[in-house]
Each structure stands twice: as C-alpha cells, then as structure tokens.
Design an enzyme around this catalytic site. Structure first.
Site, PDB file in Angstrom:
ATOM      1  N   TYR A   1      -2.087  -0.552  10.535  1.00 20.22           N
ATOM      2  CA  TYR A   1      -2.066  -0.907   9.104  1.00 20.22           C
ATOM      3  C   TYR A   1      -0.725  -0.478   8.491  1.00 20.22           C
ATOM      4  CZ  TYR A   1      -3.793  -1.245   4.242  1.00 20.22           C
ATOM      5  OH  TYR A   1      -3.978  -1.566   2.913  1.00 20.22           O
TER       6      TYR A   1
ATOM      7  N   SER B   1       0.868  -1.187   0.000  1.00 14.36           N
ATOM      8  CA  SER B   1       0.000   0.000   0.000  1.00 14.36           C
ATOM      9  C   SER B   1       0.900   1.230   0.000  1.00 14.36           C
ATOM     10  CB  SER B   1      -0.839  -0.030   1.289  1.00 14.36           C
ATOM     11  OG  SER B   1      -1.401   1.230   1.564  1.00 14.36           O
TER      12      SER B   1
HETATM   13  P1  NAD Z   1     -11.004  -6.669  -0.001  1.00 13.56           P
HETATM   14  O1  NAD Z   1     -11.499  -6.560   1.389  1.00 13.56           O
HETATM   15  O2  NAD Z   1     -11.961  -6.753  -1.118  1.00 13.56           O
HETATM   16  O3  NAD Z   1      -9.975  -7.868  -0.154  1.00 13.56           O
HETATM   17  C1  NAD Z   1      -9.276  -8.460   0.883  1.00 13.56           C
HETATM   18  C2  NAD Z   1      -9.430  -9.943   0.706  1.00 13.56           C
HETATM   19  O4  NAD Z   1      -8.619 -10.613   1.674  1.00 13.56           O
HETATM   20  C3  NAD Z   1     -10.893 -10.393   0.935  1.00 13.56           C
HETATM   21  O5  NAD Z   1     -11.278 -11.255  -0.113  1.00 13.56           O
HETATM   22  C4  NAD Z   1     -10.815 -11.130   2.256  1.00 13.56           C
HETATM   23  O6  NAD Z   1     -11.772 -12.149   2.378  1.00 13.56           O
HETATM   24  C5  NAD Z   1      -9.384 -11.671   2.189  1.00 13.56           C
HETATM   25  N1  NAD Z   1      -8.914 -12.037   3.519  1.00 13.56           N
HETATM   26  C6  NAD Z   1      -8.834 -11.254   4.608  1.00 13.56           C
HETATM   27  N2  NAD Z   1      -8.429 -11.983   5.658  1.00 13.56           N
HETATM   28  C7  NAD Z   1      -8.221 -13.240   5.205  1.00 13.56           C
HETATM   29  C8  NAD Z   1      -7.801 -14.445   5.819  1.00 13.56           C
HETATM   30  N3  NAD Z   1      -7.528 -14.517   7.116  1.00 13.56           N
HETATM   31  N4  NAD Z   1      -7.703 -15.565   5.045  1.00 13.56           N
HETATM   32  C9  NAD Z   1      -8.007 -15.531   3.719  1.00 13.56           C
HETATM   33  N5  NAD Z   1      -8.423 -14.404   3.090  1.00 13.56           N
HETATM   34  C10 NAD Z   1      -8.530 -13.283   3.834  1.00 13.56           C
HETATM   35  O7  NAD Z   1     -10.046  -5.404  -0.197  1.00 13.56           O
HETATM   36  P2  NAD Z   1      -8.992  -5.040  -1.329  1.00 13.56           P
HETATM   37  O8  NAD Z   1      -8.997  -3.566  -1.376  1.00 13.56           O
HETATM   38  O9  NAD Z   1      -9.208  -5.827  -2.563  1.00 13.56           O
HETATM   39  O10 NAD Z   1      -7.626  -5.485  -0.619  1.00 13.56           O
HETATM   40  C11 NAD Z   1      -6.675  -6.359  -1.199  1.00 13.56           C
HETATM   41  C12 NAD Z   1      -5.286  -5.946  -0.732  1.00 13.56           C
HETATM   42  O11 NAD Z   1      -4.987  -4.645  -1.222  1.00 13.56           O
HETATM   43  C13 NAD Z   1      -5.125  -5.861   0.795  1.00 13.56           C
HETATM   44  O12 NAD Z   1      -3.880  -6.407   1.170  1.00 13.56           O
HETATM   45  C14 NAD Z   1      -5.156  -4.373   1.056  1.00 13.56           C
HETATM   46  O13 NAD Z   1      -4.438  -4.024   2.233  1.00 13.56           O
HETATM   47  C15 NAD Z   1      -4.472  -3.849  -0.190  1.00 13.56           C
HETATM   48  N6  NAD Z   1      -4.753  -2.454  -0.506  1.00 13.56           N
HETATM   49  C16 NAD Z   1      -6.015  -2.025  -0.702  1.00 13.56           C
HETATM   50  C17 NAD Z   1      -6.233  -0.682  -0.990  1.00 13.56           C
HETATM   51  C18 NAD Z   1      -7.601  -0.102  -1.213  1.00 13.56           C
HETATM   52  O14 NAD Z   1      -7.746   1.125  -1.184  1.00 13.56           O
HETATM   53  N7  NAD Z   1      -8.620  -0.902  -1.451  1.00 13.56           N
HETATM   54  C19 NAD Z   1      -5.136   0.209  -1.088  1.00 13.56           C
HETATM   55  C20 NAD Z   1      -3.849  -0.295  -0.894  1.00 13.56           C
HETATM   56  C21 NAD Z   1      -3.666  -1.634  -0.611  1.00 13.56           C
END
Ligand code: NAD
Length: 264
Positions: A160, A147
């Site tokens: 985070y 991130s």
């Molecule tokens: P999201 O919540 O849609 O995806 C996260 C996924 O991780 C979900 O499918 C969830 O079920 C899975 N997950 C969480 N805990 C888990 C566990 N214990 N076992 C198995 N699966 C698990 O959100 P996203 O935005 O798609 O996030 C994906 C990645 O991107 C994350 O690492 C997040 O930190 C990172 N990210 C997101 C953003 C944003 O703005 N959305 C920005 C920077 C980084």
C-alpha cells in the site's frame, strides 16, 4: 490561460472514481453542491445510485457510470458515456483505491499487481486519457487521493505504501507537465478516515489478534496525530479547495490531513 484564472467547480464536469462509498461519495457530494456535474464511477451500481440519489435530492447533477477502473476498455467506454452526457471532464478525482496489510513474507505477486492496478495504473490511465483534452481547453484539475502512506512507511504496509508513494510521485510529475497548459495536479493525503476501508482493516486486525473490532478501530483512530478519525467531509473540503477558483497556483502538492504527521 493563466493558472490563476478559474471559475471553480460551478458549471464544470467532474469525474470521481470510487464514488459509491466513503471518501469518494463525500467528494462527489461536495463537488455537486459546489455546482459541478459529477460522473460517479465505481464497480457497484447500487452504491453509486445511493450517492446519486443523495446528490439529486439536494438539486445537484450526477451521472452513474459503473466501471472497473482497472479495465482499460471499460474506461474508454466510461469516459465516452460520461462526456457525451455531461460534457468534457475538467476535474478528475482519482479516489478509488484498495488497502492491504500483511507482513512482507506473506505478500505475493498477485497482491502487488492488484494494488498497483487500482492505486497507480488506474489514476495514470485516466489522467493520460483526459490530459490532452484538458490541455486543449487550457483548464484541468486533477486530485489524487493518496494517504499518509505517501509520506512515510508503516509496518505491514509495504505494498500500500509503495503504491501511494508512486501516486504522489506521479502527481508531482503531472503537475510539472501540466503547469503551462492550465492543468494542476495535487494529492490529498489523509490519515485514518472512518470509511468501509477502515472497517475492513479493523476486522482483519480483529481476526488476526482476537481483539474486538471496535478496539482495533479505536486504536487506528489514535494513530492519527489528531487523536480521532479524519472525516470523509474533511477530505472532501480539501479537494474542493484544490479545485476552487483561487487555487490555480497550488500545483504538485501533497496535502497531509491527519493533524500533523512530523516530517521525515
Ligand atoms: P472505500 O473502500 O469506501 O472506497 C474505495 C472505493 O474504491 C470503493 O467504492 C471501491 O468500490 C472503489 N474501488 C476499488 N477498486 C475499484 C476498481 N477496480 N474499480 C472501480 N472502483 C474501485 O474506502 P475509502 O476509505 O473511502 O477510500 C478512498 C480512497 O482513500 C482510497 O484511495 C484509499 O486508499 C484512500 N485513503 C483512505 C484512508 C482511510 O483511512 N479510509 C486513509 C488514507 C487514504
């Protein structure tokens, strides 16, 4: 094998965590359209099935592997199942993650343990299990979804931010350890991406401030220097690039995707 020698994802086996929603689903679809066999790992079978269906509808190959990535025993079973069905995993995308924001004094022991387990320990656990096989075969690609919070601090985001800095640091050391074994490790660091995670963040802001969730969401998008949300497909494109045929010399990088966060 030289790092520059790679066929890209076509015909290779990839594993993507958190593949049922948001960024993970987009990455899984992109890898499958590039010809990889993709193991879809996550906790919720229904959402994994939806990702699998969209891949199969496009003639791609996907396997649903329900697994909580914080459960070590389940991870062993998940890898055994995925590798016996699809072959040795050559591309690992650690995408599953949890976000959490609160003022420091409102964070707890449970909060830090929960975030560390998903955002740091699980990527380490998977890399640790897959690294020896990748080294033996002389090829591996590890991409960790970090991130902008791996590059700078954010108010109310102590935990985070700590986990994403840890993930970027781990990536650099994996890169150093893998370099002579044909393994690269890189991090992709998006700004705000429009996914369920951001929807939940906007809801929390709305509950705490009384602002409509849509306004909170629009404000989050404006936090990106880009002035809009990054799309899940843009993140997937960066992952595809890092596992692509000509990217073997890119190693230990932490690629920001937000339109230009100024260096600290
Ligand atoms: P999201 O919540 O849609 O995806 C996260 C996924 O991780 C979900 O499918 C969830 O079920 C899975 N997950 C969480 N805990 C888990 C566990 N214990 N076992 C198995 N699966 C698990 O959100 P996203 O935005 O798609 O996030 C994906 C990645 O991107 C994350 O690492 C997040 O930190 C990172 N990210 C997101 C953003 C944003 O703005 N959305 C920005 C920077 C980084």
């Amino acid at each position: 094998m030289s790092l520059a020698t790679s066929l890209g994802p076509a015909g290779r086996t990839a594993l993507v965590t958190g593949a049922g929603t948001g960024i993970g689903a987009a990455i899984a679809r992109a890898l499958a359209s590039a010809g990889a066999r993709v193991a879809l790992v996550g906790r919720t079978p229904d959402s994994l099935e939806r990702t699998a269906a969209s891949i199969i509808a496009d003639d791609g190959e996907a396997l649903v592997v329900p697994c909580d990535v914080t459960n070590e025993a389940a991870l062993d079973q998940c890898l055994k199942f995925a590798e016996s069905a699809l072959g040795p995993i050559e591309i690992l995308v650690n995408n599953a993650g949890v976000a959490f924001s609160a003022p420091l004094e409102k964070t707890s022991d449970e909060d830090i343990d929960r975030l560390m387990k998903v955002n740091v320990r699980a990527p380490w656990s998977l890399a640790r299990r897959l690294f020896p096989g990748m080294a033996e075969r002389g090829f591996g690609r590890i991409v960790n979804i970090a991130s902008t919070a791996a590059h700078r601090g954010f108010r109310y985001c102590t935990l985070y931010t700590a986990t994403k800095h840890a993930l970027a640091g781990m990536t650099r050391s994996l890169a150093a350890e893998g370099v002579m074994k044909g393994i690269t490790a890189n991090a992709v660091c998006p700004g705000y991406v429009e996914t369920p995670l951001v929807e939940r963040a906007a809801d929390v802001i709305s509950q705490k401030t009384g602002r409509p969730a849509e306004d909170a969401k629009a404000a989050l998008a404006l936090n990106n220097p880009l002035g809009r949300f990054v799309t899940p497909d843009e993140v997937a494109a960066a992952v595809l690039y890092l596992v692509g045929a000509d990217s073997g010399a890119i190693n230990g990088q932490s690629l920001l995707l937000d339109g230009g966060t100024p260096p600290v």
